[in-house]
Design a protein around this motif. Sequence first.
Motif, mmCIF file in Angstrom:
data_model
loop_
_atom_site.group_PDB
_atom_site.id
_atom_site.type_symbol
_atom_site.label_atom_id
_atom_site.label_comp_id
_atom_site.label_asym_id
_atom_site.label_seq_id
_atom_site.Cartn_x
_atom_site.Cartn_y
_atom_site.Cartn_z
ATOM 1 N N GLN A 438 1.287 -1.171 -0.318
ATOM 2 C CA GLN A 438 0.112 0.046 0.208
ATOM 3 C C GLN A 438 0.727 1.398 0.136
ATOM 4 O OE1 GLN A 438 -2.082 1.666 3.569
ATOM 5 N NE2 GLN A 438 -4.080 0.519 2.137
ATOM 6 N N ALA A 439 0.139 2.130 -0.385
ATOM 7 C CA ALA A 439 1.300 3.318 -0.960
ATOM 8 C C ALA A 439 1.490 3.947 0.575
ATOM 9 C CB ALA A 439 0.351 4.725 -1.750
ATOM 10 N N SER A 440 0.740 3.989 1.803
ATOM 11 C CA SER A 440 0.924 4.776 2.235
ATOM 12 C C SER A 440 1.888 3.718 3.462
ATOM 13 C CB SER A 440 -0.254 4.667 3.681
ATOM 14 O OG SER A 440 -0.929 3.714 4.268
ATOM 15 N N HIS A 441 2.011 1.881 3.563
ATOM 16 C CA HIS A 441 3.099 1.996 3.413
ATOM 17 C C HIS A 441 4.879 1.725 3.632
ATOM 18 C CE1 HIS A 441 0.350 -1.759 4.913
ATOM 19 N NE2 HIS A 441 -0.100 -0.365 5.357
ATOM 20 N N ARG A 442 4.268 2.337 1.829
ATOM 21 C CA ARG A 442 5.521 2.158 0.837
ATOM 22 C C ARG A 442 6.485 3.945 1.710
ATOM 23 N NH1 ARG A 442 6.738 -1.051 -2.454
ATOM 24 N NH2 ARG A 442 4.951 -2.228 -3.794
ATOM 25 N N GLU A 443 5.450 4.338 1.526
ATOM 26 C CA GLU A 443 6.151 5.881 2.356
ATOM 27 C C GLU A 443 6.594 5.634 3.788
ATOM 28 O OE1 GLU A 443 7.994 9.505 2.584
ATOM 29 O OE2 GLU A 443 6.407 8.890 0.443
ATOM 30 N N VAL A 444 6.602 4.939 4.425
ATOM 31 C CA VAL A 444 7.217 4.966 6.067
ATOM 32 C C VAL A 444 7.976 4.486 5.570
ATOM 33 C CG1 VAL A 444 6.841 3.145 8.336
ATOM 34 C CG2 VAL A 444 4.956 4.258 7.046
ATOM 35 N N ALA A 445 8.171 3.292 4.424
ATOM 36 C CA ALA A 445 9.288 2.476 4.152
ATOM 37 C C ALA A 445 10.519 2.913 3.359
ATOM 38 C CB ALA A 445 9.279 1.551 2.905
ATOM 39 N N ARG A 446 9.806 4.766 2.511
ATOM 40 C CA ARG A 446 10.538 5.613 1.826
ATOM 41 C C ARG A 446 11.431 6.732 3.143
ATOM 42 N NH1 ARG A 446 8.160 9.573 -2.880
ATOM 43 N NH2 ARG A 446 9.781 10.708 -2.754
ATOM 44 N N GLN A 447 10.694 6.837 4.201
ATOM 45 C CA GLN A 447 11.191 7.284 5.488
ATOM 46 C C GLN A 447 12.231 6.833 5.099
ATOM 47 O OE1 GLN A 447 8.362 8.332 8.421
ATOM 48 N NE2 GLN A 447 10.256 8.775 10.334
ATOM 49 N N ALA A 448 12.072 5.363 6.196
ATOM 50 C CA ALA A 448 13.674 4.324 6.905
ATOM 51 C C ALA A 448 14.352 4.694 5.842
ATOM 52 C CB ALA A 448 12.895 3.181 6.847
ATOM 53 N N VAL A 449 15.007 4.764 4.312
ATOM 54 C CA VAL A 449 15.362 4.529 3.188
ATOM 55 C C VAL A 449 16.271 5.943 3.617
ATOM 56 C CG1 VAL A 449 16.104 5.153 1.514
ATOM 57 C CG2 VAL A 449 14.459 2.753 1.727
ATOM 58 N N ARG A 450 15.418 6.274 4.214
ATOM 59 C CA ARG A 450 16.084 8.295 4.148
ATOM 60 C C ARG A 450 16.046 8.798 5.795
ATOM 61 N NH1 ARG A 450 11.107 10.291 2.225
ATOM 62 N NH2 ARG A 450 10.231 10.858 4.497
ATOM 63 N N GLU A 451 16.650 8.135 6.728
ATOM 64 C CA GLU A 451 16.913 7.865 7.973
ATOM 65 C C GLU A 451 17.922 7.037 8.021
ATOM 66 O OE1 GLU A 451 14.324 7.993 11.301
ATOM 67 O OE2 GLU A 451 12.611 9.401 10.052
ATOM 68 N N SER A 452 17.550 6.259 6.885
ATOM 69 C CA SER A 452 19.213 5.356 6.862
ATOM 70 C C SER A 452 20.236 5.596 6.558
ATOM 71 C CB SER A 452 18.548 3.781 6.960
ATOM 72 O OG SER A 452 18.915 4.235 5.426
ATOM 73 N N LEU A 453 20.456 6.450 6.017
ATOM 74 C CA LEU A 453 21.669 6.996 4.636
ATOM 75 C C LEU A 453 22.735 7.594 5.833
ATOM 76 C CD1 LEU A 453 20.269 8.212 2.061
ATOM 77 C CD2 LEU A 453 20.439 6.188 1.948
ATOM 78 N N VAL A 454 23.981 7.107 5.940
ATOM 79 C CA VAL A 454 25.284 7.350 6.375
ATOM 80 C C VAL A 454 25.553 8.314 5.735
ATOM 81 C CG1 VAL A 454 27.019 7.695 8.286
ATOM 82 C CG2 VAL A 454 24.357 5.684 8.242
ATOM 83 N N LEU A 455 25.726 9.499 5.661
ATOM 84 C CA LEU A 455 27.115 10.706 4.962
ATOM 85 C C LEU A 455 28.522 10.121 5.739
ATOM 86 C CD1 LEU A 455 27.610 13.026 2.674
ATOM 87 C CD2 LEU A 455 26.602 14.317 4.208
ATOM 88 N N LEU A 456 28.971 9.916 4.826
ATOM 89 C CA LEU A 456 30.369 9.737 5.669
ATOM 90 C C LEU A 456 31.280 11.076 5.017
ATOM 91 C CD1 LEU A 456 30.774 5.921 5.612
ATOM 92 C CD2 LEU A 456 29.746 7.428 7.665
#
Length: 879
Positions: A438-456
């Motif tokens: 579901q789109a709302s589920h994918r949006e939470v996953a998209r948020q999780a992707v953004r927050e998981s990224l680490v800029l080194l």
Amino acid sequence: MKQTQLQRVSIAITSTKTSLIALGILFSLSGCNDSQPTNKLATEAAVINVTAENTASKSLAIWPQLTPAIAKDPALEANIDALVAKMTLEQKVAQMIQPEIRDITVEDMRKYGFGSYLNGGGAYPNNDKHATPADWIALAESFYQASIDDSVDGINIPTMWGTDAVHGHNNVIGATLFPHNIGLGAANNPKLIEKIAAITAKEVMVTGIDWVFAPTVAVVRDDCWGRTYEGYSEDPQIVKTYAYAIVEGLQGSVKGDFLSDQHVISTVKHFLGDGGTEKGIDQGENLASEQDLYDIHAQGYVGGLNAGSQSVMASFNSWHGVKNHGNKYLLTDVLKDKLNFDGFVVGDWNGHGQVAGCTNESCAQAVNAGLDIFMVPTAAWKPLYENTIAQVNRGEISQARIDDAVSRILRVKFRAGLFEKPSPVNRPLSGKTELIGQASHREVARQAVRESLVLLKNNQSLLPLKPNVKVLVAGDAADNIGKQSGGWTITWQGTDNQNSDFPGATSIYAGIDKLVTQAGGKATLSVAGEFDPQQKPDVAIVVFGEEPYAEGNGDIDNLEYQRGDKRDLALLKKLKAQGIPVVSVFISGRPMWVNSEFNQSDAFVAAWLPGSEGQGIADVLFTKPDGSVAYDFVGKLSFSWPSSPQQTQVNVPLAQDNSAQAQADYQPLIPYGYGLTYQSASTDAVTLDQLSEDNFSATQTLEDLALFERAVKSPWSMYIATNNERQGLSSSVANNSALNIRTMDRVVQEDARLVSFNGSEQGTVGLISNFPRDFRAYSKGDSALSLSIKVLQPVQKPLWLGLACEGDCRQQVDIAKLVNAKLGEWQAISVSLNCFAGEPMDFAKLVSPFYLATEAKVELSFSDVVIQAKQGGNTIQCQ
């Protein structure tokens, strides 16, 4: 959980079966050999010969007396007691048997009334990878109805279906796939984790499934471990907090909607110490002190049990020589008695077969230790069921232990409402396919992707990029949803998937292309980094990293990225040489030694394994059209980054060991908790330019590696084979149509093996692991395979000493002339590993580091099989 037999899934390792049959090995991860009599030969490839006595000091005082999250309900307990009293022994044992959907029929369920069943990774209804949610529901309904049909087995206890939904409902086409745990740990957002777990529960329940084998709460100590990405952090406190959050998300709050029709049963796993094995070897040996076992490895269980988790999965690993599936101290004294866990303990994939003295088909030791449910895929379920009944009747297992196990299973079923809920097809979420992805589920996953990224790294503040640019997107992970999702994705290993297998998902390139195009820029995809010289890009985003793997298939012996095959580094160098700014997006299941890749990158992002919502990466890399920051980096390293390939154990000191010495010993390249933002000053950044590219391979100190010395060493097991079958050994005497083998005493008791080849066909004896192992460090050095051997009569045909690797590869050397030179006496033979090198040998994926094979009629003895780190003067060399 080891999820699938090699002959059942189409992954790269399947070719091992064909090649090893030619060698005389039938290599299957399940190892089931139905033709063998029960209790004679082990049917599991990973039977480890270990002593039954745990050498660790024990002190229950270390463990807290937890208050159960759910108080016992006297009325419920009375119902349990009444039901148990009515059950026959056969019905009770059936509750303790968990077969796999590929190995039972609906009629089996009707006849036996199994308490539960599972689908392994790469197992689907009708054996169809593209099975629809309706297919999953139909299977759930048919097994459920059979379980409550008392016309054959005389009882109507509902069964329950368990599945590995470890980063979303990852076995189902179209499901939302969240970042793997390592990325979620970098986000360090428990509320987000709880939301992810609740979404996972909903998507699971759409398909009629009751029970999820999650969360994994391993605290990883050695990043060579192939399951590193299943760990949230090297910090046990993050793991503890996350365990509570994900259990509550899956099951609901014990003070609110606990196990309502919106939630599933959770499993904290794997108990205990799976993340702390020596050298990061999957299913290996944990030698931690009991205090460290609690302080480091048990914190996830404290969190998960406090949230009310109803099941705990036993681990494959050993603790000080005892396999956890058979460790009464850990499973009963610690978990059930001291931690007050009143749910059930489920085994892992035939893990009971690895207990000393057990096979997949027989293991009273595991039940007596506290295992309540045998996870027993393959046809081994039937003899295990029959043997367990017989063991109770003989008094080897007490009736009280059986009643306790069944009471625990029923307690969870009552708490989950399985006796009152409608059948799977009639449950509130069942069949609501709009919830899958579901789109709302994918949006939470998209948020999780953004927050998981680490800029080194972010030289000259290259990031964020304005979207109205010409961007070249390169690298083989740029438009590869399977690679960005990693293992446990549709298939067990996450391999053999195409983008078309992910409807509704977005690759990293697709997310970049959409964002840039909407802003008037242009994104060009070229895996090899090619472009029109007239359209030189303003920037290149190169997406590269590890290929998917799961469990021991991901074990490596050091952390150098693409050792011996630096194709991604060559791509970065090519782009840099053309004056193009390079942004590296690194896909991986662990920190790796990428000094060379750092040097060739202007910016470097650790993206881990982001899952199905690749556009979350573009969200952070690019500004809004007006140049303002859309989403900043928030991820911080939850694993320290290594300073050399050999620095595989680099863990931030715990609070209780925060001494000056511990701090001085902590020398990572990039420390735990590091992560830049767009506001970071240049003085905040770790310098990742002009890093040493010396991988220290020339100066690496290797130690001799014992394979069989007095006993078979973990993770290897001994087998015998013909051209048509392979058998693991759990007895001191065994045979097949080509040979007989028995233990013998050379110096100490049973420190050698006596093998009699009858000459009728090729016979083989050797060592094997249930996963490929990385021997590159030895193959690149001055190492040798050595053994002691004695032959009584001349060998008239070749006697092959060999090694075998994953895929259609093996190399062997005829040692018949050598052994014939000294008949009747023990001699040491040492053969350079160079003799086994060359095509098609792959030392990175060794499955058998030693075998002897011959068609000759001969009796021989052997002992002391060792990989010598340094060759001796009498080592055999090959041209």
